[in-house]
Scaffold this motif. Structure first.
Motif, PDB file in Angstrom:
ATOM      1  N   THR A   1      30.186  42.874  31.919  1.00  7.68           N
ATOM      2  CA  THR A   1      31.060  44.056  31.995  1.00  7.68           C
ATOM      3  C   THR A   1      31.628  44.230  33.396  1.00  7.68           C
ATOM      4  O   THR A   1      32.841  44.447  33.582  1.00  7.68           O
ATOM      5  CB  THR A   1      30.287  45.316  31.582  1.00  7.68           C
ATOM      6  N   ARG A   2      30.747  44.170  34.410  1.00 10.30           N
ATOM      7  CA  ARG A   2      31.219  44.366  35.782  1.00 10.30           C
ATOM      8  C   ARG A   2      32.153  43.233  36.215  1.00 10.30           C
ATOM      9  O   ARG A   2      33.151  43.461  36.906  1.00 10.30           O
ATOM     10  CB  ARG A   2      30.016  44.439  36.730  1.00 10.30           C
TER      11      ARG A   2
ATOM     12  N   SER B   1      34.081  41.539  34.265  1.00 10.18           N
ATOM     13  CA  SER B   1      35.370  41.759  33.574  1.00 10.18           C
ATOM     14  C   SER B   1      36.221  42.757  34.339  1.00 10.18           C
ATOM     15  O   SER B   1      37.458  42.608  34.444  1.00 10.18           O
ATOM     16  CB  SER B   1      35.116  42.244  32.148  1.00 10.18           C
ATOM     17  N   ASP B   2      35.562  43.813  34.852  1.00 11.60           N
ATOM     18  CA  ASP B   2      36.313  44.807  35.643  1.00 11.60           C
ATOM     19  C   ASP B   2      36.912  44.166  36.893  1.00 11.60           C
ATOM     20  O   ASP B   2      38.058  44.450  37.275  1.00 11.60           O
ATOM     21  CB  ASP B   2      35.388  45.950  36.042  1.00 11.60           C
TER      22      ASP B   2
END
Length: 681
Positions: free
Chosen positions: A108-109, A111-112
């Motif tokens: 997730t991080r 991807s950000d």
């Protein structure tokens, strides 16, 4: 019986056409009717913007930005979604051992981070050695659209690693994330998804040199621009210039259209009336000579059309248009008292319609008036280019004067200076069109008159060879009309030329005239054995012969008019008196009278009087001032009694000046000589 409508004088019909053309040329939108200067107070009411408009950059600002843009390169990157997908997929497949539970958070991080973009740590290279790479801005192309972003919004590879650890550290304080990511290969999988494009970087840099945004900002509707009495600073002047530009080009007329058309019609009417009075006060006889009248109106319309079209479609070329040549086109056919007011009228539309009309009006008015004075001596060969240099110098002085007052940036004057220089040179290049106008309007220019008055002219040489006495008479008349013409503000070049050609017909039968008869003893007179009627017919024929020769040699119609009118409708008095004294019938004397035309202009009157006085002066015996006074008065009085001046455009004052000059002239030419004493030994 209903009374018929009075006829409109013909001179007003061409003016009506000029009025119609002016109305068609008038602007169809409202005009910004405020005048202002930097450093001066705003003299009008507080100005509120009626609409949104952009603040236009000055030429100096655009030039400065262009120089700055040329020295700074913005790197160009392409966003790769394939790299992003590959990196995320790779992380999802890694074995984190006992810490596999944190894999979703890592994905997730990461991807950000990749959504914002990751670039390489290595510096980029460009082809422009003297330019610098921007450290603050980059250009990113994503989904076929490119945009600039602050450099701080994307990550380098090293920054992406640090950011990943920093974000997860607070959630997993017990995990040594840096060691885990090195051991598991997470760090190795972080690669740039913003791919540097060297070719596009160079291309966009070149394009940025050519394009600079012309606007600086916006002013909203109902926002105050300047207050009454406020000093117009450079910033306020820039906003006012932008507002004026938008107002004149975009903002339409808000009131009833009929009022706009009425206003245009009134302005056009004022211009036409001013033009009419200029001609009326300068030389009203122009109205009676169609070609000259039409020529004036043609030049006025030419100047007005050029001015209005240039202002509407290409205002920048107004410095290139050679308006002073119009003054020369006028001077070729008219005296200065006509040239100056009409030339000013030609420039008035510039003052009314052009945005910088005052500057252009003063510049071209000054240059035109100087040209009128200098062209008389600088009109041949290379001297014409000297005249063009003088025109350029005059225009340059006025241009610099206005620019220095406005405190403009001298770095952007070069284009206008080039235009002014080219325009001055065009004055020389376009002057030969005067000969085309001469043919179009059947006029005779001052230049052509001077050429015709050259005694080396083949026709005058032939007159001198065939009728030497007549030629000497013509030379004497030329000197007389020159003196009289200068004193009465007449057309001296026309008078001099007319004096040389007025007796042209005498060379067809030179011995018929006493000045060409041989003075040899025993030589017979041409008129011996002829009746007075036959002699008179032979004498009078020289007018028709002169007109025929003028047609054959294509002399101007103005010269032919002098040939036709220099005797008017007077009689061949010598032979008429012989006929009557011999008992001739007073009712049968038609053959003794010239069938020409009476003088219609001041110049034709001058030539008639000078011709008669020069011819009759050969019989003078008394050279006293009183004798000359009586002689001139008798000659002029005889012409007046014969009705020769009834149709002429001449005043009583001018007639008195003519007589006074001729009396003085004759005293200077015909006077007694000192008798030289003989030596005794």
């Amino acid at each position: 019986m209903p009374t018929s409508m009075p006829k409109i004088p013909r001179k007003f019909i061409p003016l009506a056409f000029v009025f119609a053309v002016l109305v068609l040329l008038m602007p169809r939108t409202a005009k910004f009717n405020y005048d202002y200067k930097k450093g001066s107070p705003w003299p009008y009411e507080t100005l509120i913007s009626q609409f949104d408009f952009p603040i236009l950059k000055t030429e100096e600002q655009i030039q400065e930005e262009r120089e700055q843009a040329g020295g700074l390169i913005v790197p160009y990157y392409r966003f790769s979604s394939e790299v992003t997908t590959s990196v995320i997929k790779n992380v999802q497949g890694l074995d984190l051992g006992k810490y596999n539970r944190i894999r979703p958070a890592v994905v997730t991080r990461l991807s950000d981070i990749y959504a914002r973009g990751v670039i390489s740590d290595a510096p980029v290279r460009v082809q422009h050695g003297s330019a610098k790479i921007s450290e603050d801005i980059i250009c990113i192309q994503k989904d076929k659209r490119a945009a600039t972003y602050p450099r701080s919004e994307v990550y380098k590879v090293s920054d992406a690693k640090d950011q990943l650890v920093s974000v997860l550290a607070s959630a997993y304080p017990s995990v040594n994330l840096d060691s885990l990511f090195r051991r598991s290969g997470v760090y190795n999988g972080i690669i740039p998804n913003l791919v540097y494009d060297a070719a596009m970087t160079n291309l966009t840099h070149v394009e940025s040199d050519d394009y600079i945004s012309p606007t600086l900002g916006y002013v909203k509707a109902d926002e105050k621009i300047v207050s009454n009495g406020e000093i117009v600073t450079a910033e306020i002047a820039q906003v006012l210039d932008s507002y004026k530009e938008e107002y004149n080009k975009v903002f339409g007329y808000g009131g009833p259209r009929v009022l706009l058309y009425l206003g245009n019609g009134l302005i056009a009417l004022v211009l036409v009336v001013l033009l009419y009075f200029c001609i009326l006060f300068a030389k009203p006889s122009i109205f009676e000579t169609g070609q000259r009248y039409f020529y004036l109106l043609f030049l006025f319309l030419l100047s007005t059309v050029v001015t209005c079209m240039a202002e509407r479609f290409a205002p920048s070329i107004l410095f290139l248009i050679p308006y002073p040549v119009l003054a020369l086109y006028l001077q070729a056919f008219f005296r200065n008292r006509v040239v100056m007011p009409v030339y000013i009228m030609m420039l008035l539309p510039m003052l009314i319609f052009c945005g910088n009309g005052m500057e252009l009006f003063v510049m071209y008015l000054t240059a035109g008036l100087v040209t009128i004075q200098t062209f008389g001596t600088l009109n041949k060969g290379w001297l014409q280019f000297l005249n063009a240099a003088i025109i350029f110098g005059v225009e340059l002085c006025v241009f610099l004067g206005f620019r220095l007052i406005d405190a403009g940036n001298t770095s952007i004057w070069w284009l206008q200076l080039i235009q002014i220089f080219v325009g001055a040179m065009l004055t020389v290049a376009l002057y030969p069109l005067v000969y085309l106008f001469e043919k179009m309007f059947n006029l005779v220019s001052i230049t052509r008159l001077i050429e015709l008055a050259d005694t080396n002219n083949p026709l005058l040489q032939e007159l001198s060879a065939k009728a030497p006495g007549t030629f000497q008479h013509c030379l004497q008349v030329m000197n007389m009309v020159d003196a009289v013409g200068r004193a009465t503000d007449a057309n001296v070049p026309l008078l001099r030329c007319a004096a040389l050609y007025h007796d042209l017909g005498k060379m067809q039968n030179p011995l018929c005239f006493i000045e060409n008869e041989s003075s040899s003893p025993g030589a017979a007179s041409y008129h011996e054995g002829k009746t007075p009627r036959e002699s008179a017919i032979e004498i009078i024929r020289h007018v028709d012969d002169g007109l025929a020769l003028a047609d054959e040699h294509r002399l101007p119609s103005e010269i032919k008019s002098f040939i036709r009118s220099h005797h008017g409708t007077t009689a061949a008095t010598f032979f008429l008196n012989q006929y009557l004294n011999a008992g001739g019938d007073p009712a049968d004397v038609e053959d003794f009278y010239y069938h020409g035309q009476r003088p219609a202009t001041k110049e034709e009157v001058i030539l008639m009087v000078c011709d008669s006085i020069e011819a009759a002066s050969r019989t003078l015996k008394d050279f006293s001032p009183e004798a000359f006074d009586r002689f001139v008065e008798n000659i002029v009085s005889g012409k007046e009694k014969a009705g020769q001046f009834e149709d002429a455009d001449i005043t009583l004052h001018e007639m008195n000046v003519i007589k006074s000059i001729l009396k003085t002239y004759m005293q200077q030419i015909y006077h007694g000589r000192v008798a030289y004493p003989k030596r005794r030994r």
